[in-house]
Design an enzyme around this catalytic site. Structure first.
Site, mmCIF file in Angstrom:
data_model
loop_
_atom_site.group_PDB
_atom_site.id
_atom_site.type_symbol
_atom_site.label_atom_id
_atom_site.label_comp_id
_atom_site.label_asym_id
_atom_site.label_seq_id
_atom_site.Cartn_x
_atom_site.Cartn_y
_atom_site.Cartn_z
ATOM 1 N N HIS A 299 2.951 -53.404 -17.166
ATOM 2 C CA HIS A 299 4.149 -53.317 -18.005
ATOM 3 C C HIS A 299 4.469 -51.853 -18.304
ATOM 4 O O HIS A 299 3.607 -51.110 -18.790
ATOM 5 C CB HIS A 299 3.938 -54.099 -19.308
ATOM 6 N N GLU A 302 3.762 -49.833 -21.808
ATOM 7 C CA GLU A 302 2.421 -49.819 -22.404
ATOM 8 C C GLU A 302 1.653 -48.591 -21.919
ATOM 9 O O GLU A 302 0.706 -48.684 -21.151
ATOM 10 C CB GLU A 302 1.711 -51.140 -22.053
ATOM 11 N N ARG A 354 9.832 -53.069 -19.927
ATOM 12 C CA ARG A 354 8.580 -53.769 -19.628
ATOM 13 C C ARG A 354 8.442 -54.127 -18.140
ATOM 14 O O ARG A 354 7.378 -54.005 -17.545
ATOM 15 C CB ARG A 354 8.578 -55.056 -20.474
ATOM 16 N N HIS A 445 -3.576 -53.670 -20.720
ATOM 17 C CA HIS A 445 -2.257 -53.779 -21.348
ATOM 18 C C HIS A 445 -2.362 -53.225 -22.765
ATOM 19 O O HIS A 445 -3.432 -52.857 -23.229
ATOM 20 C CB HIS A 445 -1.828 -55.249 -21.443
ATOM 21 N N GLU A 520 -5.979 -56.108 -24.135
ATOM 22 C CA GLU A 520 -4.845 -55.600 -24.911
ATOM 23 C C GLU A 520 -5.389 -54.463 -25.762
ATOM 24 O O GLU A 520 -6.098 -54.686 -26.740
ATOM 25 C CB GLU A 520 -4.251 -56.701 -25.798
HETATM 26 ZN ZN LIG Z 1 1.478 -55.981 -21.051
#
Ligand SMILES: [Zn+2]
Length: 559
Positions: A299, A302, A354, A445, A520
């Site tokens: 993405h 990020e 994104r 991410h 994440e």
């Molecule tokens: Zn992501």
């Protein structure tokens, strides 16, 4: 209770755009709520072109006549050229045609009455301002964190996205938190709307543009950058988020200075023709060494994900002596920027982009409707469609079943088919060719500080869920030993929301890689995507600690 949010239906449309061209409502946010004035100016500009009478103008006249005939006779009219599907609901387009004609007539009368006909008055100036402003700005945009507690609340909130085009950074889930970005002109109404429904919320960010400006310190000067390159051999620092060119320079630097340890492999090209590169680290000390795959930046927005992947790459190569234990027994494949087009676009045009930047080939009815609404269909801007596919919804495993969108204008657009994108095709081909060797798939991410494990597409857990949880817990313990950063572990549906067509599900479900995780990274929303550059190194260090733990486990279990 009635819906009191007053988002003008006239302007509540997702506005397609592309770099270098300013569609109506340039100042609109991703939510596509263009200021009324902008829309009006844009409509008038089409009327001016009407006077020139391009062939498309003639076509529009023919179509308009067709509408009138249709109304008179109730017989069927021709479908729109180029897309038979668009004929399915021609009525909607006709409505748009009438809206357009209404605007045209209003404008003509305005001209006759001595209005601004030459585009040099106030409207002309406004139009110039709209055209000039190419990058998307987020002045006074806020981020709200919502906590819906009932299914009804969740359904209500979803309409904000589906019907009003606001953008959720994380979709609403019952008893979970959900971050919503809102343009300043709906702020007051939205607060009222949430208060009416007793939906609890807090303000995470008050002015996104101000935060954007603070995030990434500029290089001191071109000269200092050059000096850096001469001194170190590459321009990369871990003090700011670098452009893709610098990252490629660093990869080339590693490949040319430590060729026995690092090989840079070009695995394909992005939709905008940027090279997709993977660093293959192998000390050659172990025959048939198991491997670990890491990707960052699927993405675009990020940014801490590519910087963390690069930090780990540095540790495994330039700091080989310190990390021998995890290099000598393991091959590493590190792809720091899996979506270079989206990454670059998030640097140069829209900070919160994104998806990738592919041009979506098939126009849908909605696109035609949208174009007709703004007059574009009739006036030739037919390249103007929503761009980009969510590269974490495009993988060929339970593709588009849940938590993915069919609309090219949405941030989670899954693409027209699985692996429609060159980026996901290149990655999956590369991984599949080495699926026996790769023992762990790790995708970086941000944000929310979570270690996610499959499955994303279902609430059912994989059979070896306990194994994945065990290794995951060990990894998080190692991560927390450094700075105490809180992390949650679990599946996406249990911690966040269901998703399908994601890379980690595919890696486990199709490529058969047992240990498949999505990390994440920092933070939990204080800065969100705008994590300060000062956190690049601590994020890199703690994530590397977690990944080393996973790696050691892989070595032990795959012998
Ligand atoms: Zn992501």
């Amino acid at each position: 209770m009635t819906n009191r949010i007053v988002i003008d239906a006239e302007t509540g449309w997702n506005t397609p755009r592309k770099p270098g061209h300013s569609p109506p409502g340039e100042d609109a946010g991703p939510g596509g709520l263009p200021p009324k004035e902008s829309v009006a100016v844009a409509e008038f500009s089409h009327v001016r072109r009407f006077v020139v009478m391009t062939p498309r103008a003639l076509l529009s006249l023919v179509l308009a006549s067709c509408v009138l005939v249709l109304l008179a006779s109730s017989s069927s009219c021709a479908s729109l050229p180029g897309d038979s599907g668009a004929a399915r609901d021609v009525g909607g387009v006709f409505t748009a045609v009438f809206t357009w004609f209404e605007a045209a007539v209003e404008y003509m009368f305005g001209m006759i009455a001595g209005g601004d006909g030459g585009g040099k008055g106030a409207k002309g100036k406004r139009r110039a301002a709209i055209t000039k402003n190419r990058g998307r700005t987020y002045t006074n945009y806020q981020v709200l964190r919502l906590r819906p507690t009932t299914d009804e609340d969740v359904q209500e909130l979803k309409t904000l996205e589906d019907e009003h085009g606001l953008e959720f950074w994380s979709p609403p889930v019952k008893n979970g938190t959900s971050d919503l970005m809102i343009p300043p002109d709906v702020s007051e109404y939205l607060r009222e709307y949430l208060q009416d429904r007793d939906i609890e919320f807090t303000v995470l960010t008050n002015d996104l543009e101000a935060e954007i400006k603070k995030q990434n310190p500029k290089p001191k000067s071109k000269y200092s950058e050059k000096l850096l390159k001469t001194d170190k051999g590459h321009p990369l620092t871990w003090a700011r988020f670098h452009r893709y060119k610098d990252i490629l320079d660093y990869l080339d630097y590693l490949g040319s200075t430590i060729p026995d340890l690092v090989k840079i492999v070009t695995i394909g090209k992005s939709s905008e023709n940027r090279p997709l590169k993977v660093a293959h680290i192998s000390s050659g000390k172990r025959k048939d060494a198991p491997a670990i795959w890491i990707d960052g930046g699927i993405h675009g927005r990020e940014w801490v994900a590519p910087s963390t992947a690069l930090f780990i790459l540095k540790q495994l190569t330039e700091n080989y002596n310190t990390n021998k234990a995890v290099v000598d027994g393991i091959d590493w494949f590190i792809m720091p920027v899996a979506n270079p087009d989206g990454y670059e676009y998030s640097h140069s045009v829209d900070r919160f982009w994104r998806k990738n930047r592919s041009k979506n080939p098939a126009k849908r009815y909605e696109d035609y409707y949208d174009e007709a609404r703004y007059g574009r269909f009739f006036w030739g801007d037919d390249a103007e469609t929503c761009q980009g596919v969510d590269l974490n919804r495009n993988w060929d495993f339970h593709w588009k079943e849940i938590g993915a969108s069919s609309s090219p204008c949405k941030p989670t657009f899954a693409g027209d088919r699985p692996f429609s994108e060159p980026e996901t095709r290149a990655m999956s081909d590369f991984i599949m060719d080495r699926s026996d060797q790769i023992k762990a798939y790790l995708s970086l991410h941000s944000y929310s500080q979570m270690l996610l494990l499959p499955w994303g597409y279902t609430k059912q857990n994989p059979k070896d869920y306990d194994d994945l949880m065990y290794v995951g817990r060990k990894a998080v313990e190692a991560l927390q030993r450094l700075y105490g950063t809180p992390y949650k572990i679990g599946t996406s549906p249990s911690l966040l929301y269901p998703t399908s067509g994601s890379s980690d599900d595919w890696a486990k479900g199709k490529a058969g890689i047992k240990y498949s995780y999505t990390l994440e990274l920092r933070d939990k929303g204080t800065h969100g995507f705008l994590l300060p550059a000062s956190q690049i190194v601590p994020t890199g260090r703690e994530t590397f600690a977690a990944i080393k733990t996973i790696a050691k486990h892989v070595v032990n279990t795959s012998d």
